[in-house]
Design a protein around this motif. Structure first.
Motif, PDB file in Angstrom:
ATOM      1  N   SER B   3      29.074 -55.631 -10.327  1.00 32.50           N
ATOM      2  CA  SER B   3      28.874 -54.413 -11.081  1.00 32.50           C
ATOM      3  C   SER B   3      27.386 -54.178 -11.206  1.00 32.50           C
ATOM      4  O   SER B   3      26.960 -53.207 -11.798  1.00 32.50           O
ATOM      5  N   GLY B   4      26.611 -55.046 -10.631  1.00 27.95           N
ATOM      6  CA  GLY B   4      25.197 -54.751 -10.521  1.00 27.95           C
ATOM      7  C   GLY B   4      24.421 -55.269 -11.698  1.00 27.95           C
ATOM      8  O   GLY B   4      24.509 -54.754 -12.783  1.00 27.95           O
ATOM      9  N   ASN B   5      23.654 -56.293 -11.472  1.00 34.47           N
ATOM     10  CA  ASN B   5      22.854 -56.776 -12.559  1.00 34.47           C
ATOM     11  C   ASN B   5      21.650 -57.499 -12.001  1.00 34.47           C
ATOM     12  O   ASN B   5      21.234 -58.508 -12.515  1.00 34.47           O
ATOM     13  N   GLY B  40      29.481 -51.473  -5.777  1.00 40.32           N
ATOM     14  CA  GLY B  40      28.673 -52.307  -6.649  1.00 40.32           C
ATOM     15  C   GLY B  40      27.205 -51.908  -6.569  1.00 40.32           C
ATOM     16  O   GLY B  40      26.509 -51.842  -7.585  1.00 40.32           O
ATOM     17  N   ALA B  41      26.765 -51.621  -5.349  1.00 41.00           N
ATOM     18  CA  ALA B  41      25.371 -51.238  -5.151  1.00 41.00           C
ATOM     19  C   ALA B  41      25.094 -49.886  -5.806  1.00 41.00           C
ATOM     20  O   ALA B  41      24.048 -49.670  -6.405  1.00 41.00           O
ATOM     21  N   ARG B  42      26.065 -48.986  -5.680  1.00 39.32           N
ATOM     22  CA  ARG B  42      25.911 -47.656  -6.274  1.00 39.32           C
ATOM     23  C   ARG B  42      25.804 -47.797  -7.789  1.00 39.32           C
ATOM     24  O   ARG B  42      25.001 -47.176  -8.447  1.00 39.32           O
ATOM     25  N   ARG B  43      26.624 -48.643  -8.276  1.00 34.81           N
ATOM     26  CA  ARG B  43      26.658 -48.905  -9.713  1.00 34.81           C
ATOM     27  C   ARG B  43      25.322 -49.505 -10.165  1.00 34.81           C
ATOM     28  O   ARG B  43      24.756 -49.098 -11.161  1.00 34.81           O
ATOM     29  N   LEU B 444      35.795 -55.097  -8.050  1.00 38.25           N
ATOM     30  CA  LEU B 444      34.867 -54.129  -7.478  1.00 38.25           C
ATOM     31  C   LEU B 444      34.292 -53.226  -8.558  1.00 38.25           C
ATOM     32  O   LEU B 444      34.128 -52.032  -8.376  1.00 38.25           O
ATOM     33  N   GLY B 445      34.035 -53.823  -9.693  1.00 34.04           N
ATOM     34  CA  GLY B 445      33.424 -53.070 -10.777  1.00 34.04           C
ATOM     35  C   GLY B 445      34.387 -52.209 -11.577  1.00 34.04           C
ATOM     36  O   GLY B 445      33.991 -51.533 -12.511  1.00 34.04           O
ATOM     37  N   VAL B 446      35.658 -52.219 -11.212  1.00 36.59           N
ATOM     38  CA  VAL B 446      36.636 -51.406 -11.933  1.00 36.59           C
ATOM     39  C   VAL B 446      37.486 -52.317 -12.811  1.00 36.59           C
ATOM     40  O   VAL B 446      38.068 -53.287 -12.328  1.00 36.59           O
TER      41      VAL B 446
END
Lengths: 182, 722
Positions: B3-5, B40-43, B444-446
């Motif tokens: 989810s991007g961190n 994930g990258a978009r997020r 996938l971030g969802v």
């Protein structure tokens, strides 16, 4: 205020509209920033968008999604801006802008939570780091000008800023994870 | 999947450069690529921008030396309906903004809408903590409204006039319509059904075909690297390769002969079509995916291998959309005999479904997460929490054993079932500091609804095949590419996280999109690859492309066909094909034949008792090993000149010596011998038979041919796919 009066072209916006308008300013700002990476440009675009939003206030139906409505206007302003600037600067591609704009809207609710977490996380920073971030983000400042003021090599300042933002990102993520777990 | 961190290292670096306004044009392109590559990258991009933007926005408030004249504020303060008046030590920008606007209302709209509604001064002690400045700046600041140059800007922009410009979105919602989020989203790339129906594909009409695109992209890579490709493979080399890659075994001597004599210009394309329709295609991909899904060795008695194979066989035979196959495997429930798909998870539910988590991520999402299970991995974007979030999707799943009566035999037998229990809530795991943490299902971030009503695996299965660039499609394209070219776009094939550079990102994107658009048509994907120019190339390299050597660590440029070793299965099936034992042994799905094959294969398999249910084959294609193996029963039988064997037929035929040698070449090596080879081998035969006469001479020739064939089957030319 003027809620119970029949709206007309010259009618000032209702109190509720004003509230929605103000509450969504930052979200619009971020929405535009995702598509146009320069804060200075974003301010210009947001200002243009605000003028339109304000003018079109009667077209907004209270009770519907303000952000969705306003972001359409903002999006149009982004398009106009990009058309204007396309020739003189390198900007993101259309596909990219399209996709991240979508994502920015989808993520918009989440972003409010993230801001709260950010406040918490800024508090956790070492004072030195917090100061550096604050100086960097003061109006009109950038990494270079801060480096000049501090007498530090600009690359080392960029590195510090990167590190601090990274640790903020991680802290926000942890914070949200903890909250989600509770 | 992240989810991007901040762990997408390359992306994070670019984002840092972006936020400090030092991104080069090339980096901008790369940034776009990375961001568009996955959700994930978009997020992460949005979250980073959000951090950057919030810092800008809020810090600007802290030091802007502007003031709101007290007089202006007054009317607002008198409007209690605006904001609930609540005393608060912090500043409130929103209130200030409201104040500013309300003031504008009072003094007239045309006066100004300031570019920012800067924060209140300390006179406005109002409301919501939620929007106090992120910096707890205690000094009071105020804002002047309507004093900057922009305020005089005429309000003449009429959006409606612009709406009919092509490419511009209508901005103002129609009055009869409730604005929602969706209308502002312009029609993106065609949303593609994943259920096998082909979607309208008009957006792609004028684009290069996938095959052309492969050629373009790969060729461009050669140009950039300043190398020339190898020449086109000759028909012998190619026919053997395509048989091995598509059907998992070498072509019969007859098939080679037919192909070599075929004069049609499109004979390669025609052969690809023929092979895709061959039952050996189904057998090959069933083997490949059985091995990937449950391994070669049976480690768990819960697993019903034949049942899984049946499921895969039907799937490949009908060319079911890959998305459906993955959905079935991930969401499978029921009896392991009746629903073959259940056996995938039944093999991996040990150890709190840790293997299930790792294998699912690896196979279907192209992500290696096993290391993140316990700690954050330095080279891997995944975090420990994400591992457990995915793992949590498997926590409703249980294996149930029952004694049932077999209707056929009337005897009791054990039945194994995969069932979902209505479990709700998070799971618990220990982090590196031995602190108990919780994880809710998320992929996938969802986030997936953690309630007991939700079947998490169904949700997982649904989410992973969503979208026009689904990770399932991407992982499959990458795996297929590796299958046919020996190297994937990433190294390794199942580690496609942002930390793994992609050799041909545009190509991977395009093929992923096209694969989804085709309705996850596996055969179509194979067609594109096998008809592409790089697939036609020889494995011989020259001076010009000697540097294109991925085995030595270079980035694969696919300027030649990289040589692959046969798998044990390919070797077994190829030996049957070479010796025509496959014909005498009958149906390959026959239980006895399956068992025989399985037993043979297992000689080379070592299983590791790890948490990922790893295994490996000791077969590495080296000659000594092949030699050892070749002395087994299979080869004895294959090379026997007794009974009705292929070798016997050749040996006893009336063909000339040269023809016999040619046939053995075709059968084992899929090519005609060179004149020099014929000479050498004839000489060899003569030497062996010279001392004998009559019947003995016949016998000697048979033995010599047997030795020859044995030597072929043991040659590196035989056990390599080139």
């Amino acid at each position: 205020m003027s809620n119970d009066e029949t709206p007309s072209a010259s009618q000032p916006p209702s109190a509720e509209f004003v509230q929605l308008f103000t509450r969504h300013q930052r979200r619009l700002y971020i929405y535009i920033l995702a598509q146009v990476p320069s804060p200075v440009d974003v301010e210009e675009i947001l200002q243009e968008a605000n003028i339109i939003i304000w003018r079109k206030c009667e077209q907004f139906e209270l009770g519907t999604n303000f952000l969705a409505w306003a972001s359409r206007i903002a999006k149009f302003e982004v398009l106009k801006f990009r058309d204007k600037k396309r020739r003189d600067r390198l900007y993101f591609s259309d596909t990219f802008v399209e996709q991240v704009a979508d994502e920015a809207l989808v993520a918009s609710d989440d972003l409010e939570l993230r801001r709260k977490a950010l406040i918490h996380c800024l508090g956790k920073l070492r004072e030195k780091d917090r100061d550096l971030i604050q100086q960097r983000y003061a109006p009109g400042e950038n990494g270079k000008s801060v480096a000049d003021v501090l007498g530090r090599p600009v690359n080392s300042v960029y590195q510090s800023l990167g590190r601090i933002r990274r640790s903020l990102m991680e802290c926000i993520h942890r914070r949200l994870a903890v909250e989600a777990g509770q | 999947m992240s989810s991007g961190n901040g762990q997408y290292s390359e992306l994070t670096e670019l984002l840092e450069a972006l936020c400090d306004d030092r991104l080069s044009p090339a980096q901008t392109v790369r940034l776009e690529q990375l961001v568009l590559a996955d959700d994930g990258a978009r997020r992460l991009y949005i979250e980073y921008i959000d951090l950057h933007g919030t810092l800008h926005w809020d810090t600007a408030q802290g030091s802007a030396g502007e003031t709101i004249p007290a007089a202006v504020v007054t009317p607002v303060a008198a409007t209690p309906s605006l904001v609930p008046a609540k005393m608060n030590a912090g500043r409130n920008r929103w209130y200030a903004a409201s104040a500013a606007i309300a003031m504008l209302v009072v003094i007239g709209l045309g006066a100004a809408i300031q570019q920012r509604f800067f924060p209140a001064n300390n006179n406005l002690h109002v409301a919501g903590n939620s929007d106090s400045s992120i910096f707890d700046v205690s000094k009071g600041t105020s804002t002047t409204i309507g004093q900057d140059g922009n305020s005089e800007e005429p309000l003449v922009i009429d959006i409606l006039e612009d709406t009919d410009k092509p490419g511009h979105l209508p901005v103002v919602p129609r009055p009869d319509r409730t604005p929602t989020v969706s209308p502002i989203i312009a029609p993106g790339p065609p949303q593609v059904a994943t259920n096998g129906t082909s979607p309208p594909n008009d957006a792609r009409v004028q684009l290069a075909s996938p095959v052309e695109f492969i050629d373009e992209q790969i060729t461009a890579g050669w140009t950039l690297a300043g190398i020339d490709s190898s020449p086109q493979a000759n028909d012998s080399e190619w026919v053997r390769r395509v048989y091995l890659d598509v059907t998992g075994r070498i072509p019969s001597a007859d098939a080679v002969d037919r192909f070599l004599k075929d004069k049609r210009p499109d004979k390669r394309t025609l052969l690809i079509e023929q092979l895709l329709d061959d039952s050996a295609y189904v057998a090959n991909w069933t083997t490949i995916w059985t091995n990937l899904l449950i391994g070669r060795a049976d480690v768990s008695e819960n697993v019903n291998r034949p049942s899984l194979q049946r499921f895969l066989r039907r799937s490949f035979a009908r060319n079911r959309p890959w998305s459906e196959v993955v959905y079935d495997l991930v969401s499978a429930e029921g009896d392991n005999e009746e629903n073959g798909a259940t056996n995938f998870l039944l093999a991996h539910l040990n150890n709190e479904a840790v293997p299930a988590t790792a294998v699912t991520a690896r196979l279907f999402l192209g992500m290696q997460v096993q290391c993140t299970q316990c700690h954050r991995h330095p080279f891997n974007d995944w975090k420990q929490s994400q591992f457990w979030e995915l793992n949590s999707c498997f926590q409703q799943t249980e294996v149930v054993h029952q004694r049932v009566v077999d209707p056929k035999t009337g005897r009791a037998k054990r039945a194994t079932q995969l069932v979902s229990k209505p479990l709700a809530g998070p799971i618990f795991y220990e982090n590196r500091q031995q602190v108990m943490r919780t994880a809710l299902p998320k992929v996938l971030g969802v986030s997936i609804d953690p309630g007991s009503e939700t079947n998490r695996r169904q949700e997982l299965a649904r989410l992973v095949v969503e979208g026009s660039q689904s990770q399932v499609a991407r992982a499959m394209v990458n795996r297929m590419w590796q299958h046919f070219f020996g190297h994937a776009f990433t190294r390794p094939v199942d580690d496609m996280g942002p930390h793994s550079p992609v050799t041909h990102p545009a190509l991977l994107d395009r093929l992923t999109g096209d694969f989804v658009a085709s309705g996850y048509d596996v055969k179509q994907l194979i067609r594109w690859i096998c008809n592409s120019q790089p697939y036609q190339l020889s494995s011989q390299y020259g001076e010009t492309n000697i540097a294109d050597d991925p085995a030595a660590g270079a980035t694969p440029l696919f300027s030649r066909m990289y040589v692959k070793s046969m798998t044990v299965e390919q070797l077994y099936d190829s030996m049957l094909a070479a010796t025509r034992l496959d014909e005498s042994r009958g149906n390959r799905w026959d239980e006895t034949e399956q068992q025989r094959r399985q037993e043979w294969l297992l000689q080379f398999v070592v299983t590791y008792d790890t948490e990922e249910n790893d295994e490996t084959t000791t077969f590495d294609g080296t000659l000594p090993q092949a030699l050892m193996m070749m002395n087994g029963q299979l080869v004895q039988q294959a090379l026997s000149a007794e009974g009705d064997t292929y070798l016997k037929r050749i040996v006893t035929s009336r063909d000339s010596e040269t023809d016999k040698i040619r046939k053995l070449f075709l059968a084992a090596l899929s090519r005609y011998p060179t004149a020099k080879e014929v000479g050498t081998f004839r000489k060899l035969l003569r030497e062996q038979t010279a001392a004998r006469s009559g019947g003995n001479r016949q016998q000697a020739q048979a033995e010599a041919l047997q030795d020859l064939f044995w030597a072929f089957l043991n040659s590196s030319e035989f056990i390599l796919v080139h």
